[in-house]
Write a protein that holds these residues in place. Structure first.
Motif, PDB file in Angstrom:
ATOM      1  N   PRO A  17     -19.022 -54.967  57.189  1.00  0.00           N
ATOM      2  CA  PRO A  17     -17.704 -55.397  56.710  1.00  0.00           C
ATOM      3  C   PRO A  17     -16.527 -54.666  57.355  1.00  0.00           C
ATOM      4  CG  PRO A  17     -18.631 -53.844  55.168  1.00  0.00           C
ATOM      5  CD  PRO A  17     -19.672 -54.033  56.247  1.00  0.00           C
ATOM      6  N   ASN A  18     -16.771 -53.815  58.348  1.00  0.00           N
ATOM      7  CA  ASN A  18     -15.685 -53.113  59.013  1.00  0.00           C
ATOM      8  C   ASN A  18     -15.094 -53.977  60.117  1.00  0.00           C
ATOM      9  OD1 ASN A  18     -16.204 -50.949  57.375  1.00  0.00           O
ATOM     10  ND2 ASN A  18     -17.044 -49.625  58.971  1.00  0.00           N
ATOM     11  N   PRO A  19     -13.850 -53.725  60.510  1.00  0.00           N
ATOM     12  CA  PRO A  19     -13.230 -54.474  61.607  1.00  0.00           C
ATOM     13  C   PRO A  19     -13.772 -54.025  62.953  1.00  0.00           C
ATOM     14  CG  PRO A  19     -11.740 -52.775  60.830  1.00  0.00           C
ATOM     15  CD  PRO A  19     -12.912 -52.764  59.882  1.00  0.00           C
ATOM     16  N   ASN A  20     -13.726 -54.923  63.927  1.00  0.00           N
ATOM     17  CA  ASN A  20     -14.162 -54.596  65.292  1.00  0.00           C
ATOM     18  C   ASN A  20     -12.972 -54.036  66.082  1.00  0.00           C
ATOM     19  OD1 ASN A  20     -13.550 -57.542  64.834  1.00  0.00           O
ATOM     20  ND2 ASN A  20     -13.377 -57.518  67.056  1.00  0.00           N
ATOM     21  N   VAL A  21     -12.794 -52.743  65.966  1.00  0.00           N
ATOM     22  CA  VAL A  21     -11.642 -52.044  66.554  1.00  0.00           C
ATOM     23  C   VAL A  21     -11.995 -51.537  67.948  1.00  0.00           C
ATOM     24  CG1 VAL A  21     -10.060 -50.090  66.265  1.00  0.00           C
ATOM     25  CG2 VAL A  21     -10.844 -51.388  64.265  1.00  0.00           C
ATOM     26  N   GLY A  22     -10.990 -51.503  68.831  1.00  0.00           N
ATOM     27  CA  GLY A  22     -11.137 -50.876  70.136  1.00  0.00           C
ATOM     28  C   GLY A  22     -10.141 -49.752  70.289  1.00  0.00           C
ATOM     29  N   CYS A  23     -10.495 -48.743  71.086  1.00  0.00           N
ATOM     30  CA  CYS A  23      -9.634 -47.557  71.226  1.00  0.00           C
ATOM     31  C   CYS A  23      -9.733 -46.998  72.643  1.00  0.00           C
ATOM     32  CB  CYS A  23     -10.066 -46.489  70.220  1.00  0.00           C
ATOM     33  SG  CYS A  23      -9.120 -44.945  70.305  1.00  0.00           S
ATOM     34  N   VAL A  24      -8.577 -46.592  73.179  1.00  0.00           N
ATOM     35  CA  VAL A  24      -8.509 -45.944  74.492  1.00  0.00           C
ATOM     36  C   VAL A  24      -7.634 -44.698  74.376  1.00  0.00           C
ATOM     37  CG1 VAL A  24      -7.720 -46.147  76.878  1.00  0.00           C
ATOM     38  CG2 VAL A  24      -8.822 -48.088  75.768  1.00  0.00           C
ATOM     39  N   LEU A  25      -8.085 -43.586  74.919  1.00  0.00           N
ATOM     40  CA  LEU A  25      -7.322 -42.338  74.960  1.00  0.00           C
ATOM     41  C   LEU A  25      -6.839 -42.098  76.381  1.00  0.00           C
ATOM     42  CD1 LEU A  25      -9.589 -40.043  72.759  1.00  0.00           C
ATOM     43  CD2 LEU A  25      -7.352 -40.948  72.131  1.00  0.00           C
ATOM     44  N   VAL A  26      -5.541 -41.861  76.529  1.00  0.00           N
ATOM     45  CA  VAL A  26      -4.937 -41.654  77.842  1.00  0.00           C
ATOM     46  C   VAL A  26      -4.223 -40.314  77.873  1.00  0.00           C
ATOM     47  CG1 VAL A  26      -3.277 -42.519  79.530  1.00  0.00           C
ATOM     48  CG2 VAL A  26      -4.625 -44.132  78.154  1.00  0.00           C
ATOM     49  N   ARG A  27      -4.495 -39.541  78.915  1.00  0.00           N
ATOM     50  CA  ARG A  27      -3.815 -38.246  79.093  1.00  0.00           C
ATOM     51  C   ARG A  27      -3.374 -38.119  80.545  1.00  0.00           C
ATOM     52  NH1 ARG A  27      -6.437 -32.187  78.084  1.00  0.00           N
ATOM     53  NH2 ARG A  27      -4.717 -31.019  79.026  1.00  0.00           N
ATOM     54  N   VAL A  31      -7.314 -42.443  81.830  1.00  0.00           N
ATOM     55  CA  VAL A  31      -8.138 -42.725  80.659  1.00  0.00           C
ATOM     56  C   VAL A  31      -9.198 -41.642  80.523  1.00  0.00           C
ATOM     57  CG1 VAL A  31      -9.807 -44.312  79.637  1.00  0.00           C
ATOM     58  CG2 VAL A  31      -7.773 -45.223  80.768  1.00  0.00           C
ATOM     59  N   VAL A  32      -9.218 -40.993  79.359  1.00  0.00           N
ATOM     60  CA  VAL A  32     -10.185 -39.911  79.138  1.00  0.00           C
ATOM     61  C   VAL A  32     -11.221 -40.270  78.071  1.00  0.00           C
ATOM     62  CG1 VAL A  32      -8.595 -38.109  79.900  1.00  0.00           C
ATOM     63  CG2 VAL A  32      -8.623 -38.775  77.483  1.00  0.00           C
ATOM     64  N   GLY A  33     -10.985 -41.342  77.332  1.00  0.00           N
ATOM     65  CA  GLY A  33     -11.951 -41.728  76.298  1.00  0.00           C
ATOM     66  C   GLY A  33     -11.826 -43.195  75.944  1.00  0.00           C
ATOM     67  N   ARG A  34     -12.968 -43.830  75.715  1.00  0.00           N
ATOM     68  CA  ARG A  34     -13.015 -45.231  75.311  1.00  0.00           C
ATOM     69  C   ARG A  34     -13.969 -45.360  74.124  1.00  0.00           C
ATOM     70  NH1 ARG A  34     -13.460 -45.056  80.832  1.00  0.00           N
ATOM     71  NH2 ARG A  34     -11.963 -46.266  82.085  1.00  0.00           N
ATOM     72  N   GLY A  35     -13.657 -46.291  73.225  1.00  0.00           N
ATOM     73  CA  GLY A  35     -14.564 -46.495  72.096  1.00  0.00           C
ATOM     74  C   GLY A  35     -14.346 -47.841  71.447  1.00  0.00           C
ATOM     75  N   TRP A  36     -15.369 -48.314  70.766  1.00  0.00           N
ATOM     76  CA  TRP A  36     -15.280 -49.536  69.972  1.00  0.00           C
ATOM     77  C   TRP A  36     -16.211 -49.400  68.775  1.00  0.00           C
ATOM     78  CZ3 TRP A  36     -17.508 -49.012  74.722  1.00  0.00           C
ATOM     79  CH2 TRP A  36     -18.865 -49.303  74.841  1.00  0.00           C
ATOM     80  N   HIS A  44     -16.692 -45.321  64.087  1.00  0.00           N
ATOM     81  CA  HIS A  44     -15.473 -46.063  64.338  1.00  0.00           C
ATOM     82  C   HIS A  44     -15.050 -45.881  65.801  1.00  0.00           C
ATOM     83  CE1 HIS A  44     -13.990 -46.266  59.870  1.00  0.00           C
ATOM     84  NE2 HIS A  44     -15.139 -46.877  60.080  1.00  0.00           N
ATOM     85  N   ALA A  45     -14.171 -46.772  66.249  1.00  0.00           N
ATOM     86  CA  ALA A  45     -13.738 -46.746  67.647  1.00  0.00           C
ATOM     87  C   ALA A  45     -13.082 -45.424  68.022  1.00  0.00           C
ATOM     88  CB  ALA A  45     -12.769 -47.900  67.889  1.00  0.00           C
ATOM     89  N   GLU A  46     -12.204 -44.914  67.156  1.00  0.00           N
ATOM     90  CA  GLU A  46     -11.506 -43.672  67.465  1.00  0.00           C
ATOM     91  C   GLU A  46     -12.483 -42.492  67.576  1.00  0.00           C
ATOM     92  OE1 GLU A  46      -8.645 -46.048  64.755  1.00  0.00           O
ATOM     93  OE2 GLU A  46     -10.810 -45.784  65.031  1.00  0.00           O
ATOM     94  N   PRO A  77     -15.945 -38.665  58.464  1.00  0.00           N
ATOM     95  CA  PRO A  77     -14.545 -38.304  58.221  1.00  0.00           C
ATOM     96  C   PRO A  77     -13.607 -39.451  58.593  1.00  0.00           C
ATOM     97  CG  PRO A  77     -15.336 -37.290  60.247  1.00  0.00           C
ATOM     98  CD  PRO A  77     -16.530 -37.930  59.602  1.00  0.00           C
ATOM     99  N   THR A  78     -12.370 -39.376  58.118  1.00  0.00           N
ATOM    100  CA  THR A  78     -11.392 -40.408  58.436  1.00  0.00           C
ATOM    101  C   THR A  78     -10.948 -40.267  59.888  1.00  0.00           C
ATOM    102  OG1 THR A  78      -9.413 -39.144  57.887  1.00  0.00           O
ATOM    103  CG2 THR A  78     -10.557 -40.240  56.074  1.00  0.00           C
ATOM    104  N   CYS A  79     -10.563 -41.400  60.487  1.00  0.00           N
ATOM    105  CA  CYS A  79     -10.105 -41.367  61.874  1.00  0.00           C
ATOM    106  C   CYS A  79      -8.772 -40.652  62.005  1.00  0.00           C
ATOM    107  CB  CYS A  79     -10.007 -42.791  62.421  1.00  0.00           C
ATOM    108  SG  CYS A  79     -11.624 -43.583  62.638  1.00  0.00           S
ATOM    109  N   SER A  80      -7.922 -40.777  60.998  1.00  0.00           N
ATOM    110  CA  SER A  80      -6.644 -40.065  61.064  1.00  0.00           C
ATOM    111  C   SER A  80      -6.883 -38.556  61.097  1.00  0.00           C
ATOM    112  CB  SER A  80      -5.748 -40.454  59.887  1.00  0.00           C
ATOM    113  OG  SER A  80      -6.418 -40.277  58.655  1.00  0.00           O
ATOM    114  N   ASP A  81      -7.825 -38.062  60.307  1.00  0.00           N
ATOM    115  CA  ASP A  81      -8.136 -36.627  60.322  1.00  0.00           C
ATOM    116  C   ASP A  81      -8.737 -36.207  61.662  1.00  0.00           C
ATOM    117  OD1 ASP A  81      -7.195 -36.158  57.783  1.00  0.00           O
ATOM    118  OD2 ASP A  81      -9.146 -36.352  56.806  1.00  0.00           O
TER     119      ASP A  81
END
Length: 346
Positions: A17-27, A31-36, A44-46, A77-81
């Protein structure tokens, strides 16, 4: 954000039941990190992107298709944390999370820690990408795609019932890719008994992504008399049923039987439902206004007096038919043409 949206599509049909989220980290422009979101909804993606980036997350910008979660879970843990602990400097999200446990709280948590947050980048594309999760949240049911493969004059078979094949191999391959993007696939009882459809994914490398099988029984309910029932099909009509069943791959796989279209709301773990036919089933879902997306594959053939793609949907006023659908995409697939329409909703 475009890259994050593309990554999120990898999880479509597997994260409910979770959303299909995508995430990219840029520094520093790299691009230093990718996730889904992974199958089953975790990690989670993050979390996936941060794990890949490691120490390079510090000072990075996080591009994510949905507001990072803020509600605690026994699953992690939460993605925000996680973003705060990793030391990211900025978060860009396509959409806010409508889940009341996070809605706005993820953004507030990040900003309270001095992290810059921007919401709304490529929001329309994110809504389309996560339509299953959002439809479940808004309407309490899966996002429904109706697939039709027709001739130019809207026929799905000859008058004799012969229908293999109206469209060519490229269109059929695309239809199998669509199957892989849905948790469940539904046909009517007539199609189930007459055609013995396998309802699986037959693309190399994606076979394990075959969706759950669902049959709409209509006026001939499953013996359990339940709106949603799993198990063997109802008693056959005696006309070669065993031969047809023997041809069906995955004969022992569970099949869910529904008495009415509205019962899709009770399908567990299903946020994306693909309806494939036949004409009476297509009409039933359209009549109930449960179709959110139309996949129309049209072959360059004219059949004439064959079987119609859609039965009566109860339309009594032609004016009411206008303004309900918008064209989202159109492309050629071999000699065929695909048109994708979306239901206009407030």
């Amino acid at each position: 954000m475009g890259a994050a949206l593309a990554l999120g599509e990898r999880g479509r049909g597997r994260t409910a039941p979770n959303p299909n989220v995508g995430c990219v980290l840029v520094r520093d422009g790299r691009v230093v990190g990718r996730g889904w979101t992974q199958p089953g909804g975790r990690p989670h993606a993050e979390a996936m992107a941060l794990d890949q980036a490691g120490a390079e997350s510090r000072g990075a910008t996080c591009f994510t298709t949905l507001e990072p979660c803020a509600h605690r879970s026994t699953r992690g843990p939460t993605c925000s944390d996680l973003l705060i602990s990793a030391g990211v400097a900025r978060v860009v999200a396509a959409l806010g999370d409508p889940d009341p446990r996070t809605d706005g709280l993820g953004v507030a948590r990040l900003r309270a820690e001095g992290i810059a947050v921007e919401i709304g980048v490529r929001a329309d594309e994110a809504r389309r990408s996560m339509a299953g999760f959002l439809t479940r949240r808004s309407f309490g049911r899966p996002h429904v795609t109706l697939k039709l493969a027709t001739s130019l004059d809207g026929r799905i078979a000859l008058a004799s019932g012969e229908s293999r094949w109206i469209t060519g191999p490229e269109a059929r391959a695309h239809a199998h890719l669509e199957r892989a993007r849905h948790e469940a696939i539904l046909v009517g009882r007539g199609t189930w008994e007459a055609d013995a459809p396998r309802l699986d994914v037959r693309l190399a490398g994606l076979e394990e992504r075959s969706p759950q099988r669902v049959v709409l029984s209509g006026r001939h309910p499953h013996p359990s008399h339940s709106p949603v029932a799993s198990g063997a099909p109802p008693s056959p009509d005696g006309r070669g049923r065993e031969t047809r069943e023997a041809r069906r791959k995955g004969e022992g796989d569970p099949v869910t039987w529904l008495a009415e279209p509205a019962a899709i709301a009770d399908l567990p773990g299903v946020d994306h439902l693909l309806v494939e036919g036949g004409a009476a089933t297509a009409a039933a879902f359209l009549r109930a206004d449960l179709v959110d997306r139309l996949l129309l594959y049209r072959a360059p053939v004219i059949i004439g007096g064959g079987l119609s793609a859609i039965g009566d949907i109860g339309l009594t006023d032609l004016a009411a038919a206008h303004g309900r659908w918008r064209l989202h995409d159109a492309r050629g697939l071999g000699g065929d043409r695909l048109e994708v329409y979306e239901r206009r909703r407030s």
